[in-house]
Scaffold this active site. Structure first.
Site, short mmCIF file in Angstrom:
data_model
loop_
_atom_site.label_atom_id
_atom_site.label_comp_id
_atom_site.label_asym_id
_atom_site.label_seq_id
_atom_site.Cartn_x
_atom_site.Cartn_y
_atom_site.Cartn_z
N ASN A 134 -1.09 -3.11 -4.33
CA ASN A 134 -0.48 -4.43 -4.29
C ASN A 134 -0.64 -5.11 -5.66
OD1 ASN A 134 -2.46 -3.63 -2.16
ND2 ASN A 134 -0.97 -4.67 -0.89
N HIS A 194 7.25 -5.47 -3.82
CA HIS A 194 6.39 -5.17 -4.97
C HIS A 194 7.21 -4.74 -6.19
CE1 HIS A 194 2.74 -4.10 -2.16
NE2 HIS A 194 2.98 -5.38 -2.19
C1 G3F Z 1 3.25 -6.06 1.07
O1 G3F Z 1 3.92 -7.04 0.40
C2 G3F Z 1 1.78 -6.36 1.04
O2 G3F Z 1 1.29 -6.26 -0.27
C3 G3F Z 1 1.07 -5.46 1.94
F1 G3F Z 1 -0.25 -5.73 1.92
C4 G3F Z 1 1.66 -5.52 3.29
O3 G3F Z 1 0.99 -4.71 4.18
C5 G3F Z 1 3.10 -5.15 3.22
O4 G3F Z 1 3.76 -5.97 2.34
C6 G3F Z 1 3.77 -5.19 4.52
O5 G3F Z 1 5.05 -4.67 4.40
#
Ligand code: G3F
Length: 537
Positions: free
Chosen positions: A507, A464
């Site tokens: 997210n 992220h």
């Molecule tokens: C992230 O990229 C997602 O946005 C999440 F929803 C997800 O649970 C996580 O990775 C897992 O590491």
């Protein structure tokens, strides 16, 4: 050298690039999209989890994700490899890792985002993403350079494009049990921000309700994915450089390397959109000599607390006695009389959410996800396991950044990224409080799964990263304006999580798509576009 002409070149074929492409094509513009990765599915960018096997066994999908993530910056190792055949190149120093070993000697391991990765594939991260698509909290997360009213409109549009729904797991027994147990525990939460279903870019399939269709880039592209006269997509084509015109106010053309044939294509376009990810987009700008002061700075990434629990006995037994599930459970016990658990084998996994709210600057997901650090040991019944992930806010600071080397190159031959990242004392304190809350939730639901006790995961793991090409109203502290156009350049637009300028916890994809829609509408309605349509040129 081959030259191609188009209205708009879109670099990157993830959900954000696809949002630009669809919006521009719908407004009558021609789009050429390039991606360094290969096309992995018949329709471009399908979500790979739509295959039956992964919906039947989520754990198997973990290795698919792992195989598609390329770490961005691996520090060289200080560990000497001495236990080797003495005749091999093992003399002092000769087998030491170097930049040629895909390692980055410039990376300080203590300031790294060691799990940060890129996904080289048509569809980008959209080929495997979890699909979690909450809106930003209007006060704690959202960028206030866009009005609330405009945000609402953009979010609505983004949700339609991504086919977001929070209802697809409503009939899951565990969805009810987990939500209700957490509501009892967190009864203090304000209206609208209580424990609830997680919005997901997914729809249950009408022809087979045991499966869901996860939104991929093909979904975002819509008709474009089946072939469209105004749209073309070149997989395995890496944009290596954007070349400025003589007075430095416009992009004159882009250099794109056909990786398969090892030849360069020159693309001449009216407008250029770079939506290649929060690290690879600023990398391309750096490689092109476009280096605004804020490029790569103000980087944020969510610290993540994680654990897995085995559901409490009382909670599971409730499924047996609760009238609401009577039919489902009875059917299951008739079919599988030997099964001790009152949970049907095809009960959908829980997807539960506690949104960010005042006094709780973190986003919580209680799900069963396929990410590799949460593999369930094969001897524990998967129906009993839930994952808890808490994502925290880090305030954007100019010192947190990614830089790009002018001498070392990455796996694609582009400038090697290096992270300089640390948490402020205030950021650190918040994460500590977040961990305490996750443990409270875990205790309300179950007992820790051995090996998956509460921990902070490696920085970068959420994938992220944001802020590196941030939006703003000041060219000194931002890279793009509120229409996502690079300051000082008439025809260069950026998209993706890197554009998000604020400290956030949830997210980012939905917000990035919303911001891309704003930019694409601006582009579609720009003077130049109108002029072209008027003259039919
Ligand atoms: C992230 O990229 C997602 O946005 C999440 F929803 C997800 O649970 C996580 O990775 C897992 O590491």
């Amino acid at each position: 050298m081959i030259t191609r002409y188009t209205d708009t070149l879109v670099v990157g074929s993830g959900p954000v690039g696809a949002t630009f492409a669809r919006t521009l094509v719908e407004s009558g513009r021609e789009v050429l999209m390039v991606d360094a990765g290969a096309q992995l599915s018949p329709r471009p960018g399908e979500h790979l989890k739509n295959a039956y096997i992964y919906q039947h066994n989520t754990n198997l999908f973990a290795s698919i994700i792992r195989g598609h993530l390329h770490l961005l910056s691996v520090p060289t190792s200080a560990r000497a490899e001495l236990a080797v055949d003495p005749a091999a190149m093992a003399e002092l120093g000769s087998n030491r890792s170097s930049a040629r070993n895909a390692e980055n000697p410039d990376q300080d391991p203590y300031r790294n985002l060691s799990a940060a990765a890129a996904c080289y594939a048509v569809g980008g991260m959209g080929t495997h993403w979890t699909g979690a698509t909450p809106r930003h909290h209007p006060v704690l997360e959202r960028y206030d350079g866009i009005s609330d009213q405009e945000w609402d409109g953009l979010y609505g549009e983004a949700e339609r494009l991504l086919r977001v729904s929070a209802r697809e797991f409503d009939f899951s027994i565990r969805q009810h049990l987990v939500t209700e147990a957490l509501r009892r525990e967190f009864s203090e939460l304000p209206d609208g921000y209580q424990v609830q279903s997680l919005p997901l870019a997914a729809r249950r399939r009408r022809d087979n309700p045991r499966m869901v269709h996860w939104t991929g880039v093909d979904t975002v592209l819509g008709d474009l994915a089946d072939g469209h006269p105004l749209f073309s997509l070149l997989p395995q084509h890496l944009c290596t450089r954007l070349v400025l015109d003589r007075d430095g106010t416009r992009i004159a053309y882009a250099e794109v390397r056909d990786l398969n044939r090892s030849e360069t294509v020159r693309v001449v376009a009216d407008n250029y959109v770079v939506a290649a990810g929060a690290v690879l987009a600023p990398q391309l700008l750096h490689a092109s000599g476009i280096r605004p002061a804020a490029l790569g700075r103000y980087l944020t990434e969510h610290p993540m607390a994680f654990c897995q629990v085995i559901l409490l006995k009382d909670l599971v037994e409730q499924a047996r006695t609760d009238q609401r599930f009577g039919g489902q459970v009875a059917r299951h016990t008739t079919l599988f009389p030997d099964d001790d658990l009152p949970i049907p084998v095809d009960d959908p996994e829980p997807n539960v959410w506690i949104p960010v709210s005042e006094g709780r600057p973190w986003h919580a997901q209680i799900t069963r996800d396929a990410f590799h650090y949460g593999d369930v040991p094969p001897h524990v019944d998967g129906r009993l396991i839930v994952d808890l992930r808490w994502f925290g806010i880090v305030e954007p600071r100019p010192d947190n950044r990614v830089t790009f080397s002018d001498t070392r190159t990455d796996v694609m031959g582009m400038p090697q990224p290096t992270f300089e990242y640390a948490l402020s004392p205030q950021d650190a304190e918040r994460q500590h409080a977040m961990m305490a809350e996750m443990m409270r939730a875990a205790t309300a639901l179950g007992g820790f799964l051995p090996g998956s006790e509460p921990r902070f995961t490696a920085p970068g793991l959420p994938l992220h990263i944001a802020g590196t090409i941030r939006m703003g109203d000041d060219p000194q502290s931002s890279v793009v304006d509120t229409d996502s156009r690079v300051w000082g350049l008439e025809n260069l637009y950026l998209g993706g999580n890197g554009v998000i300028p604020t400290g956030t916890a949830c997210n980012p994809t939905l917000t990035s798509v919303a911001m891309a829609l704003k930019a694409a509408h601006h582009l579609a309605g720009s003077r130049e576009a109108r002029e072209r349509r008027r003259t039919g040129a």
